[in-house]
Design an enzyme around this catalytic site. Sequence first.
Site, PDB file in Angstrom:
ATOM      1  N   ASP A 208       4.727  -6.019   9.780  1.00 30.30           N
ATOM      2  CA  ASP A 208       5.562  -5.618  10.424  1.00 30.30           C
ATOM      3  C   ASP A 208       5.638  -6.412  11.801  1.00 30.30           C
ATOM      4  O   ASP A 208       6.597  -6.625  12.063  1.00 30.30           O
ATOM      5  CB  ASP A 208       4.884  -4.228  10.775  1.00 30.30           C
ATOM      6  CG  ASP A 208       5.966  -2.699   9.853  1.00 30.30           C
ATOM      7  OD1 ASP A 208       6.156  -3.586   9.362  1.00 30.30           O
ATOM      8  OD2 ASP A 208       5.634  -1.811   9.776  1.00 30.30           O
TER       9      ASP A 208
ATOM     10  N   ASP B  73      -0.042  -3.378  11.612  1.00 26.43           N
ATOM     11  CA  ASP B  73       0.801  -3.561  10.350  1.00 26.43           C
ATOM     12  C   ASP B  73       0.807  -5.075  10.571  1.00 26.43           C
ATOM     13  O   ASP B  73       1.748  -5.343  11.212  1.00 26.43           O
ATOM     14  CB  ASP B  73       1.857  -2.781  10.485  1.00 26.43           C
ATOM     15  CG  ASP B  73       2.179  -2.450   8.995  1.00 26.43           C
ATOM     16  OD1 ASP B  73       2.557  -3.806   8.970  1.00 26.43           O
ATOM     17  OD2 ASP B  73       2.181  -1.647   8.122  1.00 26.43           O
TER      18      ASP B  73
ATOM     19  N   THR C 127      -1.142   7.470  -0.680  1.00 22.26           N
ATOM     20  CA  THR C 127      -2.707   7.177  -1.281  1.00 22.26           C
ATOM     21  C   THR C 127      -3.547   6.160  -0.966  1.00 22.26           C
ATOM     22  O   THR C 127      -4.580   5.566  -0.798  1.00 22.26           O
ATOM     23  CB  THR C 127      -2.039   6.639  -2.939  1.00 22.26           C
ATOM     24  OG1 THR C 127      -1.541   5.421  -2.729  1.00 22.26           O
ATOM     25  CG2 THR C 127      -1.649   8.248  -3.377  1.00 22.26           C
TER      26      THR C 127
ATOM     27  N   ARG D 196       0.904  -0.990   0.138  1.00 26.03           N
ATOM     28  CA  ARG D 196       0.171   0.266   0.407  1.00 26.03           C
ATOM     29  C   ARG D 196       1.071   1.198   0.071  1.00 26.03           C
ATOM     30  O   ARG D 196       1.427   1.510   0.741  1.00 26.03           O
ATOM     31  CB  ARG D 196      -0.792  -0.196   1.351  1.00 26.03           C
ATOM     32  CG  ARG D 196      -1.954  -0.850   1.145  1.00 26.03           C
ATOM     33  CD  ARG D 196      -2.771  -0.556   2.627  1.00 26.03           C
ATOM     34  NE  ARG D 196      -2.697   0.643   3.262  1.00 26.03           N
ATOM     35  CZ  ARG D 196      -3.870   0.910   4.286  1.00 26.03           C
ATOM     36  NH1 ARG D 196      -5.014   0.357   4.348  1.00 26.03           N
ATOM     37  NH2 ARG D 196      -3.285   1.241   5.674  1.00 26.03           N
TER      38      ARG D 196
HETATM   39  C1  PRP Z   1      -1.201  -4.461   3.762  1.00 29.85           C
HETATM   40  C2  PRP Z   1      -2.303  -5.842   4.056  1.00 29.85           C
HETATM   41  C3  PRP Z   1      -2.516  -5.505   3.005  1.00 29.85           C
HETATM   42  C4  PRP Z   1      -3.045  -4.057   3.006  1.00 29.85           C
HETATM   43  C5  PRP Z   1      -3.971  -4.014   3.764  1.00 29.85           C
HETATM   44  O1  PRP Z   1      -0.176  -4.907   3.208  1.00 29.85           O
HETATM   45  O2  PRP Z   1      -1.704  -6.999   4.336  1.00 29.85           O
HETATM   46  O3  PRP Z   1      -2.389  -6.554   1.986  1.00 29.85           O
HETATM   47  O4  PRP Z   1      -2.627  -4.017   4.180  1.00 29.85           O
HETATM   48  O5  PRP Z   1      -4.891  -2.823   3.089  1.00 29.85           O
HETATM   49  P1  PRP Z   1      -6.083  -2.121   2.207  1.00 29.85           P
HETATM   50  O6  PRP Z   1      -7.305  -3.386   2.290  1.00 29.85           O
HETATM   51  O7  PRP Z   1      -6.716  -1.290   2.443  1.00 29.85           O
HETATM   52  O8  PRP Z   1      -5.308  -3.065   0.733  1.00 29.85           O
HETATM   53  P2  PRP Z   1       1.495  -3.683   3.426  1.00 29.85           P
HETATM   54  O9  PRP Z   1       0.656  -2.662   2.160  1.00 29.85           O
HETATM   55  O10 PRP Z   1       1.241  -2.445   4.992  1.00 29.85           O
HETATM   56  O11 PRP Z   1       2.529  -4.194   3.006  1.00 29.85           O
HETATM   57  P3  PRP Z   1       3.000  -5.586   3.569  1.00 29.85           P
HETATM   58  O12 PRP Z   1       1.964  -6.727   4.011  1.00 29.85           O
HETATM   59  O13 PRP Z   1       4.380  -6.093   3.172  1.00 29.85           O
HETATM   60  O14 PRP Z   1       3.525  -4.474   5.012  1.00 29.85           O
HETATM   61  N1  URA Z   2      -2.408  -2.827   7.051  1.00 22.35           N
HETATM   62  C1  URA Z   2      -2.099  -3.359   8.575  1.00 22.35           C
HETATM   63  O1  URA Z   2      -1.470  -4.437   7.949  1.00 22.35           O
HETATM   64  N2  URA Z   2      -3.344  -2.955   9.078  1.00 22.35           N
HETATM   65  C2  URA Z   2      -4.223  -2.268   8.909  1.00 22.35           C
HETATM   66  O2  URA Z   2      -5.124  -1.813   9.750  1.00 22.35           O
HETATM   67  C3  URA Z   2      -4.601  -2.230   7.504  1.00 22.35           C
HETATM   68  C4  URA Z   2      -3.343  -2.570   6.315  1.00 22.35           C
END
Ligand code: PRP
Ligand code: URA
Length: 209
Positions: A203, A200, A108, A104
Site C-alpha cells: 500500500d 503495509d 487467515t 495474504r
Molecule cells: C505482504 C508482504 C509479503 C507478505 C508478508 O504482502 O509484501 O508478501 O505480506 O507476510 P507473511 O510473511 O506473513 O506472509 P501482501 O500479502 O500484503 O500483498 P501485496 O504485496 O500485494 O500488498
Molecule cells: N505485510 C506488510 O506489508 N507489512 C507487515 O507488517 C506484514 C505483512
Amino acid sequence: MSTLHVVDHPLIQHKLSIMRNKKTGSKDFRELLNEIAMLMGYELTRDLPLEDITIETPICKTKAKTISGKKLAVVPILRAGLGMVDGLLRLVPVAKCGHIGLYRDPETHKPVEYYCKLPPDIEERIVILVDPMLATGGSACDALTMLKKHGCNNIRFMALVGAPEGVAKVQAEHPDVDIYVAAMDECLNENAYIVPGLGDAGDRIFGTK
Ligand code: PRP
Ligand code: URA
C-alpha cells in the site's frame, strides 16, 4: 541452518527510519526502498565467484577479474517485492527477472498464489527472491517452494524488515536459503503485521489502502 545476515550499514538504517515514518509519502518510500535494495545487493553479492580474463588496456595486455559461473535472476513476490527490483537491476543489469504473485488472506494470514512467471533457465541461475516484509514467513516459504519446484537450488532471500517468527519459519522449512534483512523487528501484532514495522509495504509503495 541458513545464515541470517542483518545488513545494518548506517546509510541503510538512516533510509529505513525515513521509510518507517508514517508521514513519508509513496514517492520517497519507493525511492528509498530501491536505494536500500541496491545497498543490500552489494552485500548479498559479496561472495560471487570471480575468474581471470585477459584484456588489453590502452597501455598493455593484462589479467583482470570478471564474475564467473552462474548468472543471476531477481524474483519479486508481488506486489511489494516489485519495489526492490530496480535497485537490484541497477547493480546487476544483465540479471533476468521472474515474478511470483502471492497475497495474504486477510482472515487467515496465509498466502494465496495467483501468478508465477520465471525465466526458462531459472534452475541454472543464482536466484535473489525479494519482498520487503518477512512477517509470518508464509509468503516467503511458499515462494521458495515454488522456486524449488522449478529446479532452483541456489536461492537467497532478501527482505527489508524481518520478524523473528518469519525468520524462524524460513530457516526451519528452507535451511539452504540465506536470509538478508536490513532490520530485525520485535514481533507481530494480532493482524500479523510487523511491530514496529512500516505498515503495509504494498500500500505504501503503490498508494493503495
Ligand atoms: C505482504 C508482504 C509479503 C507478505 C508478508 O504482502 O509484501 O508478501 O505480506 O507476510 P507473511 O510473511 O506473513 O506472509 P501482501 O500479502 O500484503 O500483498 P501485496 O504485496 O500485494 O500488498
Ligand atoms: N505485510 C506488510 O506489508 N507489512 C507487515 O507488517 C506484514 C505483512
